[in-house]
Design a protein around this motif. Structure first.
Motif, PDB file in Angstrom:
ATOM      1  N   CYS A  19       0.838  -1.202   0.000  1.00 40.73           N
ATOM      2  CA  CYS A  19       0.000   0.000   0.000  1.00 40.73           C
ATOM      3  C   CYS A  19       0.868   1.246   0.000  1.00 40.73           C
ATOM      4  N   ALA A  20       0.895   1.958  -1.111  1.00 40.63           N
ATOM      5  CA  ALA A  20       1.751   3.147  -1.223  1.00 40.63           C
ATOM      6  C   ALA A  20       1.259   4.260  -0.319  1.00 40.63           C
ATOM      7  N   ARG A  21      -0.079   4.360  -0.193  1.00 34.40           N
ATOM      8  CA  ARG A  21      -0.662   5.441   0.594  1.00 34.40           C
ATOM      9  C   ARG A  21      -0.218   5.322   2.053  1.00 34.40           C
ATOM     10  N   ARG A  22      -0.340   4.120   2.549  1.00 32.66           N
ATOM     11  CA  ARG A  22       0.033   3.893   3.937  1.00 32.66           C
ATOM     12  C   ARG A  22       1.542   4.084   4.144  1.00 32.66           C
ATOM     13  N   ALA A  23       2.318   3.589   3.182  1.00 29.65           N
ATOM     14  CA  ALA A  23       3.773   3.712   3.316  1.00 29.65           C
ATOM     15  C   ALA A  23       4.181   5.174   3.392  1.00 29.65           C
ATOM     16  N   LEU A  24       3.567   6.004   2.525  1.00 31.93           N
ATOM     17  CA  LEU A  24       3.924   7.429   2.512  1.00 31.93           C
ATOM     18  C   LEU A  24       3.497   8.123   3.800  1.00 31.93           C
ATOM     19  N   LEU A  25       2.263   7.857   4.215  1.00 31.77           N
ATOM     20  CA  LEU A  25       1.770   8.502   5.437  1.00 31.77           C
ATOM     21  C   LEU A  25       2.612   8.105   6.641  1.00 31.77           C
ATOM     22  N   ASP A  26       2.991   6.822   6.677  1.00 31.06           N
ATOM     23  CA  ASP A  26       3.792   6.358   7.811  1.00 31.06           C
ATOM     24  C   ASP A  26       5.203   6.930   7.759  1.00 31.06           C
ATOM     25  N   ILE A  44      -2.590   9.248  -4.332  1.00 28.58           N
ATOM     26  CA  ILE A  44      -1.658   8.190  -3.960  1.00 28.58           C
ATOM     27  C   ILE A  44      -2.417   6.877  -3.946  1.00 28.58           C
ATOM     28  N   PRO A  45      -1.983   5.919  -4.755  1.00 30.71           N
ATOM     29  CA  PRO A  45      -2.752   4.672  -4.828  1.00 30.71           C
ATOM     30  C   PRO A  45      -2.733   3.910  -3.513  1.00 30.71           C
ATOM     31  N   SER A  46      -3.890   3.388  -3.139  1.00 32.40           N
ATOM     32  CA  SER A  46      -3.941   2.551  -1.948  1.00 32.40           C
ATOM     33  C   SER A  46      -4.150   1.114  -2.404  1.00 32.40           C
ATOM     34  N   ARG A  47      -4.019   0.202  -1.469  1.00 31.05           N
ATOM     35  CA  ARG A  47      -4.263  -1.193  -1.830  1.00 31.05           C
ATOM     36  C   ARG A  47      -5.111  -1.778  -0.724  1.00 31.05           C
ATOM     37  N   TYR A  48      -6.396  -1.529  -0.851  1.00 33.92           N
ATOM     38  CA  TYR A  48      -7.300  -1.927   0.219  1.00 33.92           C
ATOM     39  C   TYR A  48      -7.501  -3.440   0.240  1.00 33.92           C
ATOM     40  N   ALA A  49      -7.528  -3.991   1.428  1.00 29.23           N
ATOM     41  CA  ALA A  49      -7.917  -5.386   1.614  1.00 29.23           C
ATOM     42  C   ALA A  49      -8.722  -5.430   2.898  1.00 29.23           C
ATOM     43  N   PRO A  50      -9.668  -6.357   3.018  1.00 27.59           N
ATOM     44  CA  PRO A  50     -10.507  -6.351   4.225  1.00 27.59           C
ATOM     45  C   PRO A  50      -9.708  -6.412   5.531  1.00 27.59           C
ATOM     46  N   ASP A  51      -8.516  -7.032   5.517  1.00 27.28           N
ATOM     47  CA  ASP A  51      -7.792  -7.102   6.796  1.00 27.28           C
ATOM     48  C   ASP A  51      -7.146  -5.765   7.169  1.00 27.28           C
ATOM     49  N   CYS A  52      -7.213  -4.769   6.283  1.00 24.18           N
ATOM     50  CA  CYS A  52      -6.755  -3.424   6.675  1.00 24.18           C
ATOM     51  C   CYS A  52      -7.548  -2.914   7.861  1.00 24.18           C
ATOM     52  N   MET A  53      -8.813  -3.374   7.941  1.00 24.16           N
ATOM     53  CA  MET A  53      -9.709  -2.900   9.003  1.00 24.16           C
ATOM     54  C   MET A  53      -9.102  -3.066  10.382  1.00 24.16           C
ATOM     55  N   SER A  54      -8.290  -4.114  10.555  1.00 20.46           N
ATOM     56  CA  SER A  54      -7.776  -4.377  11.895  1.00 20.46           C
ATOM     57  C   SER A  54      -6.481  -3.638  12.174  1.00 20.46           C
ATOM     58  N   CYS A  80      -5.320  -0.496  10.139  1.00 14.66           N
ATOM     59  CA  CYS A  80      -5.062   0.819   9.558  1.00 14.66           C
ATOM     60  C   CYS A  80      -6.233   1.757   9.812  1.00 14.66           C
ATOM     61  N   GLU A  81      -5.903   2.968  10.252  1.00 13.73           N
ATOM     62  CA  GLU A  81      -6.939   3.935  10.597  1.00 13.73           C
ATOM     63  C   GLU A  81      -7.681   4.429   9.356  1.00 13.73           C
ATOM     64  N   LEU A  82      -7.023   4.335   8.216  1.00 15.46           N
ATOM     65  CA  LEU A  82      -7.635   4.852   6.993  1.00 15.46           C
ATOM     66  C   LEU A  82      -8.548   3.831   6.332  1.00 15.46           C
ATOM     67  N   ALA A  83      -8.680   2.648   6.931  1.00 16.10           N
ATOM     68  CA  ALA A  83      -9.359   1.543   6.249  1.00 16.10           C
ATOM     69  C   ALA A  83     -10.757   1.911   5.754  1.00 16.10           C
ATOM     70  N   PHE A  84     -11.526   2.661   6.587  1.00 14.34           N
ATOM     71  CA  PHE A  84     -12.897   2.986   6.173  1.00 14.34           C
ATOM     72  C   PHE A  84     -12.889   3.879   4.939  1.00 14.34           C
ATOM     73  N   ALA A  85     -11.957   4.833   4.912  1.00 16.56           N
ATOM     74  CA  ALA A  85     -11.856   5.725   3.759  1.00 16.56           C
ATOM     75  C   ALA A  85     -11.485   4.927   2.509  1.00 16.56           C
ATOM     76  N   CYS A  86     -10.494   4.034   2.649  1.00 16.13           N
ATOM     77  CA  CYS A  86     -10.042   3.269   1.490  1.00 16.13           C
ATOM     78  C   CYS A  86     -11.133   2.322   1.008  1.00 16.13           C
ATOM     79  N   ARG A  87     -11.895   1.757   1.949  1.00 19.68           N
ATOM     80  CA  ARG A  87     -12.939   0.822   1.550  1.00 19.68           C
ATOM     81  C   ARG A  87     -14.011   1.556   0.747  1.00 19.68           C
ATOM     82  N   SER A  88     -14.379   2.742   1.252  1.00 16.10           N
ATOM     83  CA  SER A  88     -15.395   3.495   0.545  1.00 16.10           C
ATOM     84  C   SER A  88     -14.918   3.853  -0.857  1.00 16.10           C
ATOM     85  N   GLU A  89     -13.630   4.205  -0.952  1.00 17.80           N
ATOM     86  CA  GLU A  89     -13.072   4.564  -2.256  1.00 17.80           C
ATOM     87  C   GLU A  89     -13.101   3.359  -3.196  1.00 17.80           C
ATOM     88  N   ALA A  90     -12.684   2.206  -2.633  1.00 22.38           N
ATOM     89  CA  ALA A  90     -12.654   1.000  -3.459  1.00 22.38           C
ATOM     90  C   ALA A  90     -14.056   0.644  -3.941  1.00 22.38           C
TER      91      ALA A  90
END
Lengths: 260, 365
Positions: free
Chosen positions: B38-45, B284-294, B296-306
């Motif tokens: 996930c590039a988005r998460r990598a950059l933010l982190d 910034i491209p994200s790579r959402y997967a359902p296990d992000c929910m547990s 990553c704080e951005l998971a809800f945003a990424c899921r909605s986007e996906a």
């Protein structure tokens, strides 16, 4: 004594009257009627369930012994610097009176303030245990100012030595003055990490005593030496009597370096 | 610091802009390995941006976090294990791992002379561990402060205890309040504890390297202290961390090559909360997967986007793999009902989808 049925009828009437009085805004009447309602309800309870048991008399609290006095007693029994949690446990198990945990949090600060305002005005102060390396207050450990400086020092081996010494003191106290379940619980807490002190089921002060003595033999000399050296250094280096009791604190030299 | 690193740090600082920062801890660093692509998460982190604030700004506040009950329980269990100079821990180390009776040295590093600042504690930790190595004295170090470089930024880390074992080998001790029942613990919790411990091991090795000592002096096994069965009594087990160490080590080295990801960000864009934020994040491209929910704080945003983009990511990695590279739900559905002619590369998947659809229609009839 009216019957339960009569009382039930009266309760229903009173309820309606209370509602009416409250609805019409007559507060005084509502309050009076409510009191009557409560009385009727209590009577109903008595009629149906029998007379209520006399409430147990409220335990008379011991005459207001200051917190520091309580802590001093517990620490004197242990004879080693101890954390508030252990002090509380020892106090509950071996002494009477109530010691509230919250009162312990500011104790050391209050004692220091009192000492700085009027040095040596009290026969003793509850002060800090000091670390052997920095002569700084050891985190969360209380000690008594009348103890020799070496006894108030905490080196790397001291937590263990203090635990063993504390267990020995409590075990001796229990063999002399008898075991209470609460005392056994505290001794169990301390003894559980001493090899051979418990068999996993019961706790015997004599066994704990022997096991703790055995382990103490291993560490005692090194620890005594370290403490004595540190005490000597403290006397040499700390001119301020308050610092000798409460330790020196490390000042922040450069706050910005922490911001990374 | 080399020139390249310096410019990277400056660029990350620019990217962060006025966004609130968050400090890394072992938990967040361990979570970096959860979704490496996930590039988005990598950059933010890498820019140490507080993802919770970003998620709130985007209109998707994180709905859950660590439970306060779990935190309290964990803390009281840790306090119990460590009371009286780690007496319980000593017992465990003696019983389970053969620590000898004389080894009881205990150093409290939670404060240094009432001073609890990170850098002071780090210096003191370094000093004491150095002394321990040269003299062989000192068994347990309570709450040492370690340091790890995350993409040029320094993160301070605090393991529960570090024990110096026989033979001068350091072990990381992790105290967790979950239970080991009949020798079995919840694999997910053990795995997360192992990941955290691995982060500490890496940081410890870094510290030894700074001291000019061989990093192998930190054991690749960590000591996991948990509650035994249904009691509150602690028990200890060795956990092999070699796999986690390799994964997290690789992940951290990848974070330092973050400059390629920086090119994805539109020039001049920052994570400063405000009007432009959603555009910057969307770029910034994200790579959402359902296990992000547990993790990553951005998971809800990424899921909605996906979901809005009809991406197949929302269905989970297993389904993505089965669909072999088709990333859009509309394409999948069109292939299935035959409205889209598959190219030669999708012929077999289209065949499979059509058969599945036929079966489904038959069942539904």
């Amino acid at each position: 004594m009216p019957t339960a049925e009569a009382l039930e009828q009266r309760i229903t009437e009173l309820r309606a009257q209370v509602r009416r009085a409250a609805g019409s805004g007559d507060r005084t009447a509502a309050r009076r009627l409510r009191a009557e309602l409560r009385a009727a309800e209590t009577e109903w309870d008595t009629a149906v369930l029998g007379a209520p048991e006399q409430p147990a008399p409220v335990r008379q609290l011991a005459a207001a012994v200051p917190v520091r006095e309580h802590v001093h007693r517990a620490l004197t029994l242990l004879s080693v610097p101890a954390a508030p949690k252990l002090i509380l446990a020892v106090h509950d198990a071996f002494f009477s009176g109530e010691l509230v945990p919250a009162r312990l949090t500011s104790l050391r600060r209050d004692e220091e303030r009192s000492f700085r305002a009027a040095p040596y005005a009290r026969p003793y102060y509850l002060c800090a245990a000091m670390t052997t390396d920095l002569l700084a207050p050891a985190r969360g450990l209380l000690a008594v100012s009348t103890w020799p400086l070496a006894q108030r020092m905490v080196g790397p081996l001291s937590p263990r030595v203090d635990l063993l010494t504390g267990a020995i003191r409590l075990a001796r106290h229990m063999t002399d003055h008898g075991c209470t379940p609460a005392g056994q619980r505290v001794l169990w807490q301390l003894g559980v990490s001493i090899p051979g002190a418990t068999d996993g089921k019961s706790i015997d002060p004599d066994v704990v005593l022997a096991a703790a003595e055995r382990e103490l033999e291993v560490h005692r000399d090194d620890d005594t030496q370290q403490r004595a050296d540190a005490a000597e250094r403290a006397v040499r280096q700390l001119a301020d009597p308050a610092a000798q009791l409460f330790g020196v604190r490390l000042a922040v030299a450069d706050r910005r370096r922490n911001e990374a | 610091m080399t020139l390249a690193e310096k410019t990277l740090t400056t660029r990350l600082d620019e990217l962060r802009g006025d966004a609130p920062t968050s400090r890394h801890n072992a938990r967040t660093i361990a979570a970096l390995t959860a979704n490496p692509g996930c590039a988005r998460r990598a950059l933010l982190d890498a820019a140490a941006v507080d993802k919770t604030v970003i998620a709130q700004e985007l209109g998707f506040p994180p709905k859950f976090g660590q439970s306060p009950f779990a935190i309290t329980r964990g803390n009281s269990f840790e306090a119990m294990v460590k009371s009286h100079g780690c007496a319980e821990l000593l017992r465990l180390l003696r019983e389970e791992l053969g620590l000898t009776i004389p080894e009881v040295g205990y150093h409290d590093l939670e404060t240094v002379g009432d001073n609890a600042t990170n850098s002071v504690r780090y210096q003191r930790t370094k000093q004491l561990l150095g002394q321990a190595l040269s003299s062989g004295q000192g068994t347990m170090f309570d709450h040492p402060m370690l340091r790890l470089e995350i993409a040029g930024a320094t993160a301070y880390l605090e393991p529960d205890v570090v024990a110096l074992q026989i033979g001068g080998l350091f072990h990381v001790v992790e105290i967790k309040s979950f239970a080991i029942v009949d020798g079995q613990a919840d694999p997910a919790q053990v795995a997360s504890a192992a990941r955290q411990s691995a982060v500490y091991v890496l940081a410890m090795r870094e510290l030894l390297r700074e001291l000019g000592q061989p990093p192998e002096l930190v054991a690749h096994n960590s000591i996991l202290v948990c509650a035994r069965d249904f009691t509150n009594r602690p028990t200890a087990a060795l956990v092999d961390l070699r796999k986690q160490l390799a994964v997290i080590g690789r992940q951290l080295s990848r974070l330092t090559s973050i400059d390629t990801l920086l090119d994805l960000v539109p020039p001049g864009a920052t994570f400063t909360p405000g009007a432009g934020l959603s555009d910057t994040v969307a770029a910034i491209p994200s790579r959402y997967a359902p296990d992000c929910m547990s993790s990553c704080e951005l998971a809800f945003a990424c899921r909605s986007e996906a979901r809005t983009h009809g991406s197949v990511d929302t269905l989970g990695r297993g389904v993505c793999d089965d669909l072999g590279g088709i990333d859009n739900l509309d394409t999948v559905l069109a292939l299935a009902d035959g409205t889209l002619d598959p190219g030669p590369e999708h012929a077999d998947i289209a065949e499979m989808l059509r058969r599945a659809r036929a079966l489904r229609l038959e069942v539904a009839r």
